[in-house]
Enzyme design. Structure first.
Site, PDB file in Angstrom:
ATOM      1  CG  ASN A 154      -0.346  -0.033   2.503  1.00  0.00           C
ATOM      2  OD1 ASN A 154       0.693  -0.668   2.697  1.00  0.00           O
ATOM      3  ND2 ASN A 154      -0.924   0.666   3.445  1.00  0.00           N
ATOM      4  CD  GLU A 252       4.220  -1.676  13.543  1.00  0.00           C
ATOM      5  OE1 GLU A 252       3.030  -1.329  13.643  1.00  0.00           O
ATOM      6  OE2 GLU A 252       5.060  -1.480  14.429  1.00  0.00           O
ATOM      7  CB  CYS A 286      -2.401  -0.002   8.153  1.00  0.00           C
ATOM      8  SG  CYS A 286      -1.065   1.137   8.518  1.00  0.00           S
ATOM      9  CD  GLU A 466       7.844  -0.581  11.802  1.00  0.00           C
ATOM     10  OE1 GLU A 466       6.922   0.032  11.239  1.00  0.00           O
ATOM     11  OE2 GLU A 466       8.627  -1.339  11.193  1.00  0.00           O
TER      12      GLU A 466
HETATM   13  P1  NAP Z   1       0.153  -9.380   3.360  1.00  0.00           P
HETATM   14  O1  NAP Z   1      -0.575 -10.201   2.379  1.00  0.00           O
HETATM   15  O2  NAP Z   1       0.192  -9.812   4.764  1.00  0.00           O
HETATM   16  O3  NAP Z   1       1.636  -9.229   2.784  1.00  0.00           O
HETATM   17  C1  NAP Z   1       2.628  -8.446   3.402  1.00  0.00           C
HETATM   18  C2  NAP Z   1       3.981  -8.932   2.926  1.00  0.00           C
HETATM   19  O4  NAP Z   1       4.195 -10.244   3.437  1.00  0.00           O
HETATM   20  C3  NAP Z   1       4.092  -9.049   1.415  1.00  0.00           C
HETATM   21  O5  NAP Z   1       5.399  -8.719   1.011  1.00  0.00           O
HETATM   22  C4  NAP Z   1       3.801 -10.521   1.204  1.00  0.00           C
HETATM   23  O6  NAP Z   1       4.276 -11.013  -0.014  1.00  0.00           O
HETATM   24  C5  NAP Z   1       4.520 -11.129   2.381  1.00  0.00           C
HETATM   25  N1  NAP Z   1       4.106 -12.479   2.744  1.00  0.00           N
HETATM   26  C6  NAP Z   1       2.981 -13.142   2.388  1.00  0.00           C
HETATM   27  N2  NAP Z   1       2.984 -14.397   2.939  1.00  0.00           N
HETATM   28  C7  NAP Z   1       4.123 -14.493   3.661  1.00  0.00           C
HETATM   29  C8  NAP Z   1       4.692 -15.528   4.466  1.00  0.00           C
HETATM   30  N3  NAP Z   1       4.094 -16.709   4.637  1.00  0.00           N
HETATM   31  N4  NAP Z   1       5.873 -15.296   5.071  1.00  0.00           N
HETATM   32  C9  NAP Z   1       6.493 -14.110   4.936  1.00  0.00           C
HETATM   33  N5  NAP Z   1       6.014 -13.094   4.171  1.00  0.00           N
HETATM   34  C10 NAP Z   1       4.827 -13.276   3.550  1.00  0.00           C
HETATM   35  O7  NAP Z   1      -0.400  -7.893   3.382  1.00  0.00           O
HETATM   36  P2  NAP Z   1      -0.760  -6.990   2.133  1.00  0.00           P
HETATM   37  O8  NAP Z   1      -2.025  -7.478   1.533  1.00  0.00           O
HETATM   38  O9  NAP Z   1       0.444  -6.847   1.272  1.00  0.00           O
HETATM   39  O10 NAP Z   1      -0.997  -5.579   2.851  1.00  0.00           O
HETATM   40  C11 NAP Z   1      -2.195  -5.200   3.422  1.00  0.00           C
HETATM   41  C12 NAP Z   1      -2.188  -5.435   4.925  1.00  0.00           C
HETATM   42  O11 NAP Z   1      -1.091  -4.761   5.518  1.00  0.00           O
HETATM   43  C13 NAP Z   1      -3.414  -4.860   5.603  1.00  0.00           C
HETATM   44  O12 NAP Z   1      -3.875  -5.788   6.552  1.00  0.00           O
HETATM   45  C14 NAP Z   1      -2.902  -3.602   6.299  1.00  0.00           C
HETATM   46  O13 NAP Z   1      -3.636  -3.199   7.424  1.00  0.00           O
HETATM   47  C15 NAP Z   1      -1.529  -4.040   6.665  1.00  0.00           C
HETATM   48  N6  NAP Z   1      -0.671  -2.886   6.908  1.00  0.00           N
HETATM   49  C16 NAP Z   1      -0.297  -2.613   8.190  1.00  0.00           C
HETATM   50  C17 NAP Z   1       0.489  -1.499   8.450  1.00  0.00           C
HETATM   51  C18 NAP Z   1       0.908  -1.148   9.860  1.00  0.00           C
HETATM   52  O14 NAP Z   1       1.795  -0.319  10.011  1.00  0.00           O
HETATM   53  N7  NAP Z   1       0.323  -1.734  10.886  1.00  0.00           N
HETATM   54  C19 NAP Z   1       0.904  -0.686   7.395  1.00  0.00           C
HETATM   55  C20 NAP Z   1       0.491  -1.008   6.108  1.00  0.00           C
HETATM   56  C21 NAP Z   1      -0.292  -2.113   5.866  1.00  0.00           C
HETATM   57  P3  NAP Z   1       3.246 -11.070  -1.275  1.00  0.00           P
HETATM   58  O15 NAP Z   1       2.943  -9.685  -1.632  1.00  0.00           O
HETATM   59  O16 NAP Z   1       3.990 -11.787  -2.293  1.00  0.00           O
HETATM   60  O17 NAP Z   1       2.051 -11.827  -0.784  1.00  0.00           O
END
Ligand code: NAP
Length: 485
Positions: A154, A252, A286, A466
């Protein structure tokens, strides 16, 4: 003839290299739905090469003087600023976000992250504890070694640099994995790191899927520190992978953030702020406030004016000037948004604005992943749409009658990332802020970020913090040295 697509490459030991298996995935531009480059579909073998390079580089980088590390990292910040337009365009094409937003938010914040930690390390203080006549203790904070950094799609460069900058500044070397959906600015960052003179192997970027690359990083026994930002479900897998190896893990994760509007709020400011917090980056931050609660005396007025202001947001080609809303990042994410809008109607909600796929903004974007900002009212507080993270341009608005009631609504969530409170009563602001279970509470504002403050979530929104000293401490190992007097 189909044009040849640019191939992104991994960055390992200071070199741009293709993935060992020579497999690539399409990198799709969300605004057009068409592939525009190829991203390495790397695997454990590429992660292994990166770990070897990072381990080798650690020996020198961890001993490089603070002044020299600061100089190189500051130079990365300056080069990002120099190439602001190139980075902003790349981020907009990769994510579907308006170019103007990438120019104003994502890229300046990425260079600020590097600048902040490059200078923070010049001002750290060491703790000392003196024991009367017995002994004297001092604490060294040493880098932890090879760290793994995993980030979502994002805010690609913004969030990845938020990890890279502190990790490298304190002397670690890193293996970073951006989301496979949005790899381009991480790729461009590697060119800048070379130009800034970052020694080979200090930063390694391995592109590919979470299941191949992400899990190889989290499972690797030589990567003892993992900083992860992403969804709660993935965060759980990262925690599970790290637990048997006793890794230090920062998570996070997701959110379902409440945004509370009291009747005494400055309504103009609350409405403008809430439209921003609901729909910035197509609601894919997020920290977006996805559950708005409005005190009943101003509820009808708030909804009418909120809907009117939402309708003024221009959904358009992200690269065109004047577009306030761009495309959703992927077909999967668009389907998820549509699913929840349908569900909202089944759960009894009223679509007050948006809710249906809009006409394409132009011919170029006819197959793009667009969805309008959508406002839903009349939903019960405990329904799925009000409990589950949608991560798109969808917000619900619910009335409340008392302070206790709205605090219960706000806290009735498995998440606890951020909240906003709008009121002109200072005493109430303090009282409510103290009782809301979120890692950040904004009062009469949203997304105001001081990089020194602790940033992170409670409950299933994460583990650890962080920012500022929290990040410097996370990426170091404290060691106490006790000297007899
Ligand atoms: P995601 O599906 O959890 O993916 C995050 C990262 O993890 C991506 O690089 C993903 O690779 C990787 N990943 C997936 N499966 C993994 C595994 N088994 N082991 C290690 N890494 C793995 O999240 P997203 O859809 O990209 O992002 C949206 C989410 O992020 C939302 O829930 C949002 O709230 C959260 N977010 C939180 C914050 C915060 O600061 N709290 C900030 C921004 C976003 P791939 O892309 O290849 O799947």
């Amino acid at each position: 003839m189909t044009p040849t697509l640019e191939k992104i490459r991994n960055f390992i030991d200071g070199q741009f290299v293709g993935p060992t298996g020579d497999r690539f995935l399409d990198n799709i531009e969300p605004a057009t739905g068409m592939p525009y480059s190829l991203v390495p579909d790397s695997d454990g073998r590429d992660v292994e090469l990166a770990v070897v390079a990072a381990e080798k580089a650690f020996a020198d980088w961890s001993k490089t003087t603070v002044a020299e590390r600061s100089r190189i990292i500051l130079s990365i910040a300056e080069l990002i600023d120099r190439d602001l337009e190139k980075f902003a365009r790349a981020e907009s094409i990769d994510t579907g976000k308006p170019l103007a937003l990438a120019r104003k938010l994502d890229i300046p914040r990425a260079s600020s992250n590097f600048r902040f930690f490059a200078t923070a390390i010049l001002h750290t203080e060491n703790e000392a504890h003196v024991m009367d006549d017995v002994a004297f203790n001092y604490t060294l904070r040493q880098p932890r070694g090879v760290v793994g950094l995993i980030s979502p799609w994002n805010l690609p460069l913004y969030l990845l640099s938020w990890k890279i900058a502190p990790a490298l500044a304190v002397g670690n070397t890193a293996i970073a994995k951006p989301s496979e959906l949005t790899p381009m600015t991480a790729y461009l960052l590697c060119e800048i790191c070379q130009e800034a003179g970052l020694p080979n192997g200090v930063l390694n970027i391995v592109h590919g899927t979470g299941s191949n690359v992400g899990s190889a990083i989290t499972a690797h026994n030589k990567v003892g520190t993992i900083s992860f930002t992403g969804g709660t479900v993935t965060g759980r897998k990262v925690a599970e992978a790290g637990a048997p190896l006793f890794k230090k893990v920062s998570l996070e994760l997701g959110g379902k953030n409440p945004n509370i509007i009291f009747a005494d709020a400055d309504l103009d400011a609350a409405i403008a702020g809430s439209v921003g917090s609901s729909f910035a980056n197509q609601g894919q931050i997020c920290l977006c406030g996805s559950r708005i609660f409005v005190e009943r005396p101003v509820y009808a007025d708030f909804v009418a004016r909120f809907v009117e202001k939402t309708a003024q947001l221009k959904l358009g080609d992200p690269l065109e000037t004047g577009s306030d809303q761009g495309a959703i990042v992927s077909q999967t994410q668009l389907d998820k948004v549509k699913f929840y809008v349908n569900l909202a109607q089944k759960e009894g909600g009223t679509i007050a604005s948006g809710g249906k796929a809009p006409p394409a903004p132009n011919e170029r974007c006819k197959d793009g992943y667009f969805f309008p900002p959508t406002v839903i009212t009349n939903l019960p507080v405990g329904c799925r749409v009000n409990r589950e993270e949608i991560f798109g341009p969808v917000v619900t608005i619910t009335p409340f009658d008392t302070e206790d009631e709205v605090i219960a609504y706000a806290n009735d969530s498995e998440y606890g990332l951020a909240s906003s409170v709008w009121t002109q009563n200072l005493t109430r602001a303090h009282r409510v802020a103290e009782r809301v279970h979120t890692g950040t509470v904004w009062v009469n504002c949203w997304l105001v970020r001081d990089l020194r403050v602790p940033f992170g979530g409670m409950k299933q929104s994460g583990v650890g913090r962080e920012g500022g000293n929290e990040a410097l401490h996370f990426f170091t190992e404290p060691k106490n040295i006790c000297i007899a007097k």
